[in-house]
Design a protein around this motif. Structure first.
Motif, short mmCIF file in Angstrom:
data_model
loop_
_atom_site.label_atom_id
_atom_site.label_comp_id
_atom_site.label_asym_id
_atom_site.label_seq_id
_atom_site.Cartn_x
_atom_site.Cartn_y
_atom_site.Cartn_z
N THR A 1 56.10 37.50 44.22
CA THR A 1 55.99 38.73 43.17
C THR A 1 55.37 39.82 43.99
N GLU A 2 55.36 40.92 43.53
CA GLU A 2 54.86 42.28 44.37
C GLU A 2 53.66 42.02 44.79
N GLY A 3 52.68 41.53 43.59
CA GLY A 3 51.30 41.31 43.99
C GLY A 3 51.01 40.15 44.99
N GLU A 4 51.73 39.26 45.09
CA GLU A 4 51.74 38.34 46.12
C GLU A 4 51.93 38.86 47.56
N LYS A 5 52.92 39.58 47.64
CA LYS A 5 53.57 40.43 48.90
C LYS A 5 52.33 41.15 49.29
N ILE A 6 51.83 41.90 48.39
CA ILE A 6 50.65 42.99 48.74
C ILE A 6 49.37 42.27 49.26
N PHE A 7 49.04 41.05 48.37
CA PHE A 7 47.82 40.34 48.83
C PHE A 7 47.98 39.65 50.21
N GLU A 8 49.43 39.41 50.44
CA GLU A 8 49.49 38.63 51.77
C GLU A 8 49.47 40.04 52.83
N LEU A 9 49.75 40.84 52.57
CA LEU A 9 49.92 42.16 53.61
C LEU A 9 48.48 42.68 53.83
N PHE A 10 47.72 42.38 52.67
CA PHE A 10 46.11 42.82 52.79
C PHE A 10 45.43 41.67 53.67
N CYS A 11 45.76 40.34 53.51
CA CYS A 11 45.04 39.47 54.39
C CYS A 11 45.49 39.57 55.90
N SER A 12 46.82 39.84 55.95
CA SER A 12 47.30 39.95 57.49
C SER A 12 46.66 41.32 58.21
N GLY B 1 34.63 37.19 25.20
CA GLY B 1 34.29 36.88 26.29
C GLY B 1 35.00 35.69 26.86
N LYS B 2 35.80 35.54 28.17
CA LYS B 2 36.41 34.36 28.50
C LYS B 2 35.61 33.44 29.36
N LEU B 3 34.38 34.15 30.10
CA LEU B 3 33.88 33.60 31.00
C LEU B 3 32.50 33.07 30.35
N ARG B 4 32.04 32.03 29.96
CA ARG B 4 30.71 31.89 29.62
C ARG B 4 29.95 30.66 30.21
N ALA B 5 28.81 30.38 29.81
CA ALA B 5 28.18 29.15 30.23
C ALA B 5 28.75 27.92 29.90
N ASP B 6 29.67 27.83 28.76
CA ASP B 6 30.23 26.86 28.30
C ASP B 6 31.88 26.82 28.36
N LYS B 7 32.43 27.90 29.24
CA LYS B 7 33.75 28.09 29.12
C LYS B 7 34.42 28.44 30.53
N ASN B 8 35.30 28.03 30.82
CA ASN B 8 35.96 28.64 32.10
C ASN B 8 34.94 28.86 33.40
N THR B 9 33.94 27.63 33.68
CA THR B 9 33.08 27.71 34.60
C THR B 9 33.86 27.42 35.97
N SER B 10 35.11 27.16 35.87
CA SER B 10 35.72 26.81 37.09
C SER B 10 36.38 28.24 37.95
N PHE B 11 36.21 29.27 37.28
CA PHE B 11 36.46 30.65 37.63
C PHE B 11 35.20 31.01 38.70
N SER B 12 35.33 31.25 39.89
CA SER B 12 34.27 31.64 40.69
C SER B 12 34.22 33.35 40.57
N ALA B 13 35.43 33.73 40.38
CA ALA B 13 35.24 35.20 40.16
C ALA B 13 36.79 35.78 39.81
N VAL B 14 37.02 36.72 39.33
CA VAL B 14 38.13 37.73 38.82
C VAL B 14 37.95 38.97 39.31
N GLY B 15 39.31 39.38 39.81
CA GLY B 15 39.34 40.76 40.28
C GLY B 15 40.72 41.34 40.40
N HIS B 16 41.05 42.43 41.11
CA HIS B 16 42.42 42.86 41.20
C HIS B 16 42.54 43.37 42.65
N ILE B 17 44.02 43.66 42.88
CA ILE B 17 44.50 44.13 43.97
C ILE B 17 45.08 45.57 43.73
N ILE B 18 44.45 46.61 44.50
CA ILE B 18 44.80 47.90 44.25
C ILE B 18 45.57 48.31 45.43
#
Length: 196
Positions: free
Chosen positions: A5-16, A139-156
């Motif tokens: 996807t475009e997002g994957e390409k941009i993430f790879e470019l960011f990392c590189s 809310g999607k992240l709570r003490a009893d829900k989706n605790t496997s997510f360490s973080a959420v964010g975005h590529i700009i």
């Protein structure tokens, strides 16, 4: 193998561009995150989700529910987060807004806070004074829900400048380790008594 996807390409470019060592995770029959990223504390798994369409964006008057895009993508990435957690690796969901050329519609800071922690709720006394305010329903992240997510964010990606902004999950069972300074990491303070 599907096209990136475009997002994957941009993430790879960011990392590189920033000298971040990463590896594309091979696809399998079971859901897996898209990338492994090396940090000083070990591997962190990243999933890239892209926003390509949205009700309300192409209309004359643009409307949306704050946090709805973030909530939807958290729901779509649940299995990838659980797969990373099963391997004992922190997990980050990154969104790429391929819908809005300004990359704002549905992915502004308040969208992430509302999507992750719930709608801002204000309790008002009968006299009109504010009694309390807190993050409430949806809310999607709570003490009893989706605790496997360490973080959420975005590529700009604006004006050929790529940034990654990340909001940590205070309820994560595997907290996000320290990342390279090229990542902008924010912590949102959630009142444990009122946060859902």
């Amino acid at each position: 193998m599907k096209d990136k996807t475009e997002g994957e390409k941009i993430f790879e470019l960011f990392c590189s561009t920033n000298g971040i060592h990463f590896r594309k995770v091979p696809e399998s029959a079971q859901p897996t995150p898209d990338y492994e990223v090396e940090t000083e504390a070990g591997l962190v798994m990243f999933e890239i989700k892209q926003i390509d369409k949205s009700k309300g964006f192409n209309e004359e008057v643009k409307t949306r529910e704050v946090g709805s895009h973030v909530r939807a993508k958290i729901g779509e990435a649940r299995k990838q987060a659980q797969a990373a957690f099963a391997e004992g690796k922190p997990f980050v969901l990154l969104l790429f807004n391929n819908l809005d050329p300004l990359q704002l519609f549905g992915t502004e800071q308040h969208d992430f806070i509302a999507g992750m922690h719930g709608d801002m709720t204000i309790q008002i006394n009968r006299d009109g004074s504010i009694l309390d305010s807190f993050y409430g329903r949806n809310g999607k992240l709570r003490a009893d829900k989706n605790t496997s997510f360490s973080a959420v964010g975005h590529i700009i990606n604006r004006s050929k400048i790529i940034q990654v902004e990340i909001f940590t999950n205070p309820y994560a069972q595997l907290p996000l380790p320290t990342l390279s300074n090229c990542f902008c990491v924010s912590k949102v303070e959630i009142d444990a008594a009122n946060g859902n």
